[in-house]
Design a protein around this motif. Structure first.
Motif, mmCIF file in Angstrom:
data_model
loop_
_atom_site.group_PDB
_atom_site.id
_atom_site.type_symbol
_atom_site.label_atom_id
_atom_site.label_comp_id
_atom_site.label_asym_id
_atom_site.label_seq_id
_atom_site.Cartn_x
_atom_site.Cartn_y
_atom_site.Cartn_z
ATOM 1 N N LEU A 59 -2.911 11.300 -7.573
ATOM 2 C CA LEU A 59 -3.281 10.062 -6.893
ATOM 3 C C LEU A 59 -2.269 8.964 -7.244
ATOM 4 O O LEU A 59 -1.756 8.916 -8.364
ATOM 5 C CB LEU A 59 -4.704 9.662 -7.296
ATOM 6 N N HIS A 60 -2.006 8.084 -6.282
ATOM 7 C CA HIS A 60 -0.984 7.035 -6.456
ATOM 8 C C HIS A 60 -1.191 6.263 -7.751
ATOM 9 O O HIS A 60 -2.279 5.767 -8.014
ATOM 10 C CB HIS A 60 -1.028 6.056 -5.279
ATOM 11 N N LEU A 94 -11.565 11.198 -6.403
ATOM 12 C CA LEU A 94 -10.948 10.301 -5.421
ATOM 13 C C LEU A 94 -11.786 9.037 -5.251
ATOM 14 O O LEU A 94 -11.246 7.928 -5.215
ATOM 15 C CB LEU A 94 -10.760 11.006 -4.082
ATOM 16 N N TRP A 132 -11.200 6.829 -8.213
ATOM 17 C CA TRP A 132 -9.882 6.201 -8.103
ATOM 18 C C TRP A 132 -9.930 5.057 -7.085
ATOM 19 O O TRP A 132 -9.432 3.958 -7.343
ATOM 20 C CB TRP A 132 -8.836 7.245 -7.705
ATOM 21 N N GLN A 133 -10.531 5.301 -5.916
ATOM 22 C CA GLN A 133 -10.614 4.274 -4.878
ATOM 23 C C GLN A 133 -11.388 3.057 -5.357
ATOM 24 O O GLN A 133 -11.075 1.930 -4.986
ATOM 25 C CB GLN A 133 -11.275 4.846 -3.618
ATOM 26 N N LYS A 187 -6.657 -2.784 -3.313
ATOM 27 C CA LYS A 187 -6.701 -2.459 -1.885
ATOM 28 C C LYS A 187 -5.348 -1.996 -1.349
ATOM 29 O O LYS A 187 -5.281 -1.019 -0.612
ATOM 30 C CB LYS A 187 -7.194 -3.662 -1.082
ATOM 31 N N ARG A 199 -4.838 1.553 -2.325
ATOM 32 C CA ARG A 199 -5.738 2.435 -1.551
ATOM 33 C C ARG A 199 -5.189 2.631 -0.146
ATOM 34 O O ARG A 199 -5.190 3.739 0.378
ATOM 35 C CB ARG A 199 -7.148 1.851 -1.481
ATOM 36 N N ASP A 200 -4.711 1.556 0.468
ATOM 37 C CA ASP A 200 -4.161 1.640 1.818
ATOM 38 C C ASP A 200 -2.921 2.534 1.850
ATOM 39 O O ASP A 200 -2.753 3.344 2.752
ATOM 40 C CB ASP A 200 -3.807 0.248 2.351
ATOM 41 N N HIS A 239 -2.250 4.987 -0.153
ATOM 42 C CA HIS A 239 -2.665 6.368 -0.401
ATOM 43 C C HIS A 239 -3.222 7.019 0.874
ATOM 44 O O HIS A 239 -3.052 8.208 1.095
ATOM 45 C CB HIS A 239 -3.710 6.430 -1.520
ATOM 46 N N SER A 240 -3.882 6.235 1.710
ATOM 47 C CA SER A 240 -4.514 6.811 2.904
ATOM 48 C C SER A 240 -3.520 7.079 4.025
ATOM 49 O O SER A 240 -3.855 7.692 5.019
ATOM 50 C CB SER A 240 -5.639 5.902 3.403
ATOM 51 N N ARG A 241 -2.292 6.644 3.879
ATOM 52 C CA ARG A 241 -1.273 6.885 4.911
ATOM 53 C C ARG A 241 -0.730 8.283 4.839
ATOM 54 O O ARG A 241 -0.671 8.983 3.939
ATOM 55 C CB ARG A 241 -0.113 5.909 4.772
#
Length: 110
Positions: A13-14, A93, A96-97, A102, A105-106, A108-110
């Motif tokens: 995770l980032h 996850l 982590w979120q 934010k 999180r943004d 990571h979702s890309r």
């Protein structure tokens, strides 16, 4: 499930890092803990908000129990020997979120 699988996933995770936390190992995002591993590595603790914690407890009582730290419920304790890997990864996850900023999180979702 083994702690090595938890470690590999958590560190994917980032900006996740691993560091000691007293006698535990911890996984953090920007110094905020989202998972701890107690000595013995039979369980893990995942820090979750109340709604996600309660849902996990209701759906998976065979390997998840409430984690109480002091007087507050802070997340869940997962017994790794009985755990379903996909569920554990989803909870990691979510932890982590819950702790990541934010923007992270943004990204990571890309």
């Amino acid at each position: 499930m083994k702690v090595s699988t938890v470690r590999t996933y958590a560190l994917s995770l980032h900006e996740a890092t691993e560091a000691p936390h007293f006698t535990y190992q911890s996984f953090r995002v920007r110094d905020k803990i989202f998972v701890t591993v107690p000595p013995g590595e039979e369980t893990i603790h995942i820090v979750l908000p109340e709604a996600q914690r309660e849902q996990a407890l209701a759906l998976h009582p065979q390997f998840i129990e409430k984690l109480v730290w002091g007087k507050s419920a802070t997340g869940v304790r997962v017994t790794l020997a009985r755990a379903e890997a996909a569920v554990v990864k989803a909870l990691i996850l979510a932890g982590w979120q819950n702790k990541a900023p934010k923007a992270l999180r943004d990204a990571h979702s890309r």
